[in-house]
Scaffold this motif. Structure first.
Motif: not given
Length: 260
Positions: A54-68
């Motif tokens: 579920k985490q692999k589908v719904t969350f991306n840590w790099l996107a959380f850090i760098f956003g757009p």
């Protein structure tokens, strides 16, 4: 490692690493081809996944850090631009709420809320970009049908941010700002010049700064702090008070120090 189910059915996955193939396979299983991610995670297939899946589908840590900027790194230029513009609008609205309600909200909210949304969307958006050549969310494609529309959105959102920040800014630095404390130290040093060379051997700094009062109409501040003085005989500290006010021309601010 065996070839994923998704890789067998898709021609556009050449060059993707095993981790992305696994994410794409999971997204395909939960129906992300036909459903938006927030609808797909309500499906029975998603509920059957393990917590790690579920985490692999719904969350991306790099996107959380760098956003757009993570979107830009993945060549998802249009979606990344919309997200960036939306963050600027969110920041402007955040500033308006603080000013109108007289609140001081945690500044971390400016970063956490939009970047969490990025983290939740990133894997799904990359999946749709690679497999369906989707460059814009379908419900927004009519509004942002071309690059000119997106460029206009970016310019408009940035202007909105500047206007909201500028319109409600008094131009007066806060009690703990370096502009204010540097001037307080300078005033103290000027007063000590009567002692000659002794003043040049003192190291002065403003500590334990507190804002005791704020004038909502003028934006001026009344502050309390400790002046810490270090010399050949050690370090001493004594209480001071100071006010910060904007001059009538609106271009400068005035600091008055008490207790020196």
């Amino acid at each position: 490692m065996s070839e994923s189910t998704f890789e067998k059915n898709t021609k556009n996955t050449t060059g993707l690493c095993a981790k992305w193939l696994e994410k794409f396979d999971l997204l395909s299983k939960i129906g992300a081809d036909e459903k938006f991610i927030f609808s797909a995670v309500k499906s029975p297939a998603f509920k059957e996944l393990s917590f790690k899946e579920k985490q692999k589908v719904t969350f991306n840590w790099l996107a959380f850090i760098f956003g757009p900027f993570y979107y830009f790194s993945k060549r998802m230029w249009l979606k990344g631009s919309i997200i960036l513009g939306s963050i600027w609008i969110f920041s402007g609205i955040f500033s308006l709420i603080e000013t109108v309600l007289g609140l001081s909200l945690p500044s971390v909210l400016l970063w956490v809320i939009p970047y969490v949304i990025c983290a939740q969307l990133a894997n799904y958006d990359y999946y749709k970009f690679i497999t369906k050549n989707e460059v814009m969310w379908p419900k927004m494609s009519k509004v942002f049908s071309n690059q000119k529309g997106i460029a206009g959105y970016l310019v408009g959102s940035f202007i909105f941010l500047l206007l909201t920040l500028g319109a409600f800014s008094s131009g007066v630095p806060e009690c703990g700002s370096s502009e204010a404390t540097d001037l307080v130290v300078q005033i103290a040093q000027d007063k000590l010049k009567v002692y000659g060379a002794l003043a040049n051997n003192l190291d002065m700094s403003v500590k334990s700064i507190r804002t005791t009062s704020t004038n909502e109409q003028t934006g001026s501040y009344q502050c309390a702090a400790d002046m810490e003085v270090t010399g050949v005989n050690g370090t001493r500290s004594f209480p001071i008070k100071y006010t910060i006010e904007l001059t009538d021309n609106g271009d400068e601010f005035y600091v008055n120090v008490f207790g020196l």
